[in-house]
Design a protein around this motif. Structure first.
Motif, short mmCIF file in Angstrom:
data_model
loop_
_atom_site.label_atom_id
_atom_site.label_comp_id
_atom_site.label_asym_id
_atom_site.label_seq_id
_atom_site.Cartn_x
_atom_site.Cartn_y
_atom_site.Cartn_z
N SER A 1 0.85 -1.18 0.00
CA SER A 1 0.00 0.00 0.00
C SER A 1 0.89 1.24 0.00
O SER A 1 2.05 1.18 0.43
CB SER A 1 -0.87 0.01 1.25
OG SER A 1 -0.10 0.35 2.37
N SER A 2 0.36 2.34 -0.46
CA SER A 2 1.21 3.53 -0.59
C SER A 2 1.71 4.01 0.77
O SER A 2 2.84 4.46 0.90
CB SER A 2 0.46 4.65 -1.31
OG SER A 2 -0.68 5.01 -0.56
N ALA A 3 0.88 3.86 1.80
CA ALA A 3 1.31 4.30 3.13
C ALA A 3 2.47 3.45 3.61
O ALA A 3 3.47 3.95 4.15
CB ALA A 3 0.15 4.21 4.12
N SER A 4 2.35 2.15 3.42
CA SER A 4 3.40 1.26 3.88
C SER A 4 4.70 1.47 3.10
O SER A 4 5.79 1.51 3.67
CB SER A 4 2.91 -0.19 3.75
OG SER A 4 3.99 -1.07 3.74
N LEU A 5 4.58 1.64 1.80
CA LEU A 5 5.78 1.84 1.00
C LEU A 5 6.45 3.16 1.34
O LEU A 5 7.68 3.25 1.42
CB LEU A 5 5.44 1.80 -0.50
CG LEU A 5 5.13 0.41 -1.06
CD1 LEU A 5 4.77 0.51 -2.52
CD2 LEU A 5 6.31 -0.53 -0.86
N ALA A 6 5.63 4.16 1.59
CA ALA A 6 6.20 5.46 1.97
C ALA A 6 6.98 5.33 3.27
O ALA A 6 8.07 5.87 3.43
CB ALA A 6 5.09 6.50 2.11
N LEU A 7 6.39 4.60 4.22
CA LEU A 7 7.06 4.39 5.50
C LEU A 7 8.38 3.66 5.30
O LEU A 7 9.40 4.00 5.89
CB LEU A 7 6.14 3.57 6.42
CG LEU A 7 6.55 3.53 7.88
CD1 LEU A 7 6.49 4.92 8.45
CD2 LEU A 7 5.61 2.61 8.65
N LEU A 8 8.35 2.67 4.42
CA LEU A 8 9.56 1.91 4.13
C LEU A 8 10.66 2.82 3.59
O LEU A 8 11.80 2.81 4.06
CB LEU A 8 9.25 0.80 3.12
CG LEU A 8 10.46 -0.01 2.65
CD1 LEU A 8 11.06 -0.77 3.81
CD2 LEU A 8 10.06 -0.95 1.53
N VAL A 9 10.29 3.63 2.62
CA VAL A 9 11.28 4.51 2.00
C VAL A 9 11.83 5.49 3.04
O VAL A 9 13.03 5.73 3.12
CB VAL A 9 10.66 5.26 0.81
CG1 VAL A 9 11.62 6.31 0.29
CG2 VAL A 9 10.31 4.28 -0.29
N ARG A 10 10.94 6.02 3.86
CA ARG A 10 11.40 6.97 4.89
C ARG A 10 12.34 6.29 5.86
O ARG A 10 13.29 6.89 6.34
CB ARG A 10 10.21 7.54 5.64
CG ARG A 10 9.57 8.70 4.93
CD ARG A 10 8.53 9.34 5.80
NE ARG A 10 9.12 10.17 6.83
CZ ARG A 10 8.60 10.34 8.04
NH1 ARG A 10 7.50 9.72 8.37
NH2 ARG A 10 9.19 11.12 8.91
N SER A 11 12.08 5.02 6.17
CA SER A 11 12.92 4.35 7.14
C SER A 11 14.29 4.03 6.56
O SER A 11 15.24 3.76 7.28
CB SER A 11 12.26 3.06 7.64
OG SER A 11 12.30 2.08 6.63
N MET A 12 14.40 4.06 5.26
CA MET A 12 15.66 3.73 4.61
C MET A 12 16.60 4.92 4.52
O MET A 12 17.81 4.74 4.40
CB MET A 12 15.41 3.20 3.19
CG MET A 12 14.91 1.78 3.16
SD MET A 12 14.41 1.29 1.50
CE MET A 12 15.92 1.51 0.60
#
Lengths: 331, 329, 316
Positions: free
Chosen positions: B41-52
């Motif tokens: 989902s876009s929220a989850s992917l965004a969170l992933l990218v931010r955590s990277m």
């Protein structure tokens, strides 16, 4: 070349043996030395307790010494206390990382004639003379759950972010929180209990992850001072301020921003400074061979409750911080 | 082009690791699509990218150090020092234009301390950085006396705020850093020197590369990049504490190594590092979404790291172990 | 393969520094030289000592073990499970030792047989083992250990704690292993020059396997002693020991690349850290400054050792 090395070593050794002759001795102060050991040094909560104890100890004519492990690790804490035994303090006051792990060394201290107090977090009862507790575990646990349930209307999914999974006092509070929910709010559902380890970053990541893993999550409890601000931050950043309830334990300073911007309605604690003061006061009483009495009034603290059978002293009730009153507190 | 010592055989071997890594990621992606589609989902992917973001920035620096045949376990301490310093100065009213360069300089300076110990005093990197980690951390905690900064200056806060569909400035910074690092490593003399030195200090010396250059560059760049990472670390969290990022360096090292960098030096790539970071962060996020208990997360992460090590096993060569930084002439 | 590393003055430097410190601390703090102080110091020193001895072999063989602390944790919680099920004391002890042994064997397999990099394998196994320890203990701490186990902490002969005596005994055994057995010789040879060792027909894989198994066993022993001292078991019990062990071995002057080992030097290293830490505590030095100072001790000793050695190029 070898000879030069040898001469260097020899002169160094000579200097080493002679130099200390010029140093003065540290004052020993055994008879009035009040040693306070927190779970770990370096977090604001314990700093406040230290400040309160320092002030009171000074007033009572005790010499105050504060030291502790650099991480909330029971073995480190035991090492520190073992090291302190050689100084034979007049009173030893410890907030225990682990009730079981600290017991042997505290028992040893008592065998050497050192009175032992525990404060904030207890050890096994036979390892200490008195336990100075801030609030009754049951009262605190139930109250925090009530705060959360009130905001959730008694139903919905919630998660708990605690400190260290092995901290006995945190686990005791957890127990009563869950009990309160099971008894009074059966429509609420606890989805996870995860450790934040007194680290804001870890708690932050946990909160974010939980929000992802449980889309229907409606509330959080932060069970250790680092967790609530981190949870609030995660919620703020996710744009969910005001939609997700937060309850738990933390200091006004850490939560001020989030209470003022309404992300958090209410946070609970007590005054650690007062707890420190009370600990010093009880320590002084023990030195004077006095026994604390139920209902007695301690200056700067208030009325305390004393339970002679369990040798437990309870400072008071939980204190709630909200938008209305947070301005009064500076810790 | 992406080779170190230039032999074609190396190049082929090297590419193979990244392919292996990419396939592993693909497998993970497929498993997730089935087991936890919410991951995409876009929220989850965004969170992933931010955590990277932060991890990528610091990993780029760590890659330099590992390429040079060294290691640095003081990155976490440096991050903590810089973030506390920066937030305190900012809260005292100093503007971003002063604080940010100062932060970067501090990071570079701390990295330079490591470089001096390793290069001039010939202390093995693992010991030197172990020592500086304790030193920096101890002094920092003594300075802060355990007080946490629970508010950060507004300009810092805005850096860390999610804007474009859940992403924040850290993503932009990470991309820029990766591009710049790739360029430096593969297109400049200093980058080539890094590879050559890590591959064989003796051979490098004989071709005229002084050991000082790669060592100073590696550790100072790691220090500076860690400082940059600290900026986003503090910006995202909104608070700093002296005990922050404890053990963070091990995560960074794991990511770089998963990405195919040879721990003995001389081999590695930014693409690999990126994939390593992606793998670690995705795994972390996936485990959370799958509601796996904390200790199983540890076990899974450990297993993945070991798997990565097995996959990237380099053929045994007559080489110096990573732990000794030889500065021969 | 000698008991004393030739041309290596670092343990001497360290001993002198520590002696200087002891004299200073003794003057400034009246309690430093008390029997009680040293008695209380001896037990944690012994625990760290076991791990350091194991680490000495690992480093001598050219490797490093980042998972040592985690192995201690696994052994400790295994003992906890044993106590929970009311097993007899010897069974609890054996279980803990076997747990450590298995962890060590795991490392040994990957490093010795599969020839993977020790730093990376033990980085991964550190995470793995700590996860396993957490899983076994469910994140909680065990209590209720039988007196027979706790006896390890309470027993003392002529005031010297049993754990410390055991440590000295094991140190002697380690020295004998190093000096008088073929295996000890192989360990040093592999650490000095692995390829040459292989060409000389030495059983490199078996040697390395043995090194990590020994390390695992020693960590298991540490776990038992820790449990006895703290009368409880937690997954994160051995956390600080790994760094302490590496620092102690290096402080004693062993080259981190391997090829040389000395039990006496390792003893000097371990003792130095604990004595200095203890002294700093009694000198009222704030805890974080203690931490910084012991790090400085490490850096200064290694640098001085290098200086005095006139570090040769390509030193192996």
């Amino acid at each position: 070349m070898r000879r030069r090395r040898r001469t260097r070593l020899a002169s160094f050794t000579l200097a080493a043996l002679v130099l200390p002759a010029g140093c003065s001795r540290l004052p020993r102060n055994s008879k009035t030395l009040f040693v306070m050991v927190p779970k770990l040094v370096g977090i604001p909560y314990f700093n406040s307790a230290r400040d309160g104890a320092l002030e009171e100890a000074g007033r009572l004519g005790l010499h105050f010494f504060y030291t502790g492990p650099t991480a909330a690790d029971a073995s480190l804490q035991v090492d520190v206390i073992a090291g302190l035994l050689a100084r034979h303090p007049a009173i030893l006051a410890v907030s225990c990382d682990d009730a079981n792990a600290l017991a042997p060394v505290l028992r040893r201290a008592r065998r050497y004639g050192i009175p032992v107090l525990t404060w904030d977090a207890d050890a096994q009862p036979d390892a200490r003379d008195w336990f100075v507790s801030q609030v009754e575990d049951e009262t605190l646990g139930r109250h925090v759950m009530d705060v959360l349930a009130d905001q959730l209307g008694g139903r919905g999914q919630y998660a708990i972010i605690t400190g260290s999974l092995t901290a006995s006092n945190l686990n005791a509070w957890l127990y009563w929180m869950k009990k309160e929910q099971e008894e009074k709010y059966p429509e609420m559902e606890l989805v996870a209990v995860v450790p934040g380890n007194d680290d804001q970053q870890q708690s932050f990541v946990q909160a974010q992850s939980l929000l992802q893993a449980y889309p229907s999550l409606r509330g959080f409890i932060g069970n250790s001072s680092a967790a609530p601000p981190a949870i609030a931050r995660a919620i703020e950043q996710a744009g969910l301020s005001g939609q997700i309830a937060i309850a738990g334990l933390s200091t006004p300073n850490l939560m001020r921003h989030y209470i003022e911007n309404k992300t958090v309605k209410m946070i609970t604690l007590w005054d650690p400074g007062k707890l420190g003061r009370l600990t010093a006061a009880v320590g002084a009483m023990m030195l004077r061979q006095e026994t604390p009495r139920d209902g007695m009034d301690v200056p700067g603290v208030g009325q305390i409750r004393v339970f002679p059978e369990t040798h437990k002293i309870v400072m008071g009730s939980p204190l709630d911080f909200t938008r209305e009153n947070i301005g009064q507190y500076r810790f | 082009m992406k080779s170190s010592s230039g032999s074609a055989w190396l190049r082929a071997n090297f590419r193979r690791h990244e392919t292996k890594l990419a396939s592993l990621l693909l497998l993970l992606g497929i498993a997730l699509a089935v087991a936890a589609p919410r991951f995409f989902s876009s929220a989850s992917l965004a969170l992933l990218v931010r955590s990277m973001g932060v991890l990528l920035i610091v990993a780029a620096g760590m890659l330099n150090v590992i390429l040079a045949g060294g290691i640095d376990v003081s990155a976490g301490a440096i991050l903590a020092v810089v973030s506390v310093l920066m937030v305190r100065l900012g809260n005292h009213g100093l503007p971003a234009s002063v604080v940010l360069p100062l932060a970067l300089l501090t990071g570079a300076g701390l990295g330079a301390v490591n470089a001096v110990l390793i290069s001039e005093f010939r202390i093995p990197p693992i010991i030197a950085t172990l020592g500086t980690a304790g030193l920096f951390r101890g002094l920092l905690l003594e300075w802060t006396q355990g007080e946490w900064e629970s508010s950060i200056p507004a300009w810092l806060n805005s850096i860390g705020s999610p804007r474009w569909g859940g992403l924040d400035a850290s993503v932009l910074a990470a991309v820029l850093v990766m591009l710049a690092a790739a360029w430096i490593l593969h297109r400049t003399q200093i980058g080539r020197a890094l590879f050559r030195f890590g591959d064989s200090p003796v051979a490098a010396a004989r071709t005229g590369i002084s050991p000082r250059q790669p060592i100073y560059f590696a550790y100072i760049s790691l220090g500076a990049l860690t400082a940059l990472g600290a900026v986003f670390y503090a910006a995202q969290l909104g608070a700093v504490q002296g005990s922050a990022a404890n053990g963070y360096e091990l995560t960074v090292i794991a990511a770089v190594v998963l990405g195919g960098a040879d721990i003995l030096g001389g081999r590695g790539s930014l693409l690999g590092t990126f994939l390593g970071v992606l793998l670690l962060c995705s795994l972390q996020q996936a485990l959370v979404l799958l509601r796996v208990a904390t200790f199983w997360q540890n076990i899974a992460t450990g297993a993945i790291v070991l798997l990565g090590v097995i996959l990237s096993a380099a053929p045994r060569r007559q080489r110096r172990l990573i732990l000794q930084q030889s500065t021969s002439a | 393969m000698k008991l004393r590393q030739s041309d290596n003055l670092q343990p001497v430097v360290v001993t002198l520094l520590v002696l200087f410190f002891c004299v200073y601390a003794g003057y400034r703090s009246g309690d430093f030289w008390s029997a009680l102080n040293w008695q209380l110091l001896a037990q944690p020193l012994a625990e760290a000592g076991f791990v350091s001895l194991g680490m000495m072999f690992v480093i001598a063989s050219g490797g490093i073990d980042l998972s040592a602390g985690a192995i201690v944790g696994v052994a400790a919680v295994t003992a906890g499970v044993g106590a929970h099920h009311k097993l007899p004391v010897p069974a609890i002890e054996v279980a803990a030792l076997i747990a450590g042994l298995l962890c060590g064997a795991f490392n040994g397999l990957l490093i010795g047989v599969l020839r993977l990099s020790s730093i990376l394998v033990t980085l991964g196994s550190m995470i793995l083992f700590s996860g396993i320890a957490l899983a076994i203990s469910d994140g909680d701490s065990f209590a209720g250990f039988p007196g027979g186990l706790l006896w390890w902490n309470d027993a003392a002969f002529f005031g010297v704690p049993l754990g410390f005596l055991l440590f000295l005994a094991i140190a002697v055994v380690a020295a004998a292993l190093l000096r008088y057995t073929l295996w000890g010789h192989y360990v040093i040879a592999v650490g000095s020059n692995r390829v040459a060792a292989r060409y000389s027909g030495y059983p490199v894989a078996l040697t390395l396997f043995g090194v990590y198994v020994l390390q695992g066993l020693l960590c298991g022993l540490t776990g038992i002693l820790l449990v006895a001292r703290l009368a409880s078991a937690r997954a994160d019990m051995g956390q600080g020991l790994m760094l302490m062990a590496i620092a102690a071995v290096v402080l004693g002057g062993a080259p981190i690349v391997g090829g040389s080992a000395s039990v006496i030097a390792t003893l000097v290293g371990v003792s130095a850290f604990y004595i200095v830490q203890n002294g700093l505590l009694l000198l009222d030095v704030p805890p974080f400054v203690q931490h910084a100072l012991t790090s400085v001790l490490l850096l200064v000793s290694v640098a001085t050792g290098n200086l005095l050695r006139g570090k040769r190029e390509d030193q192996r």
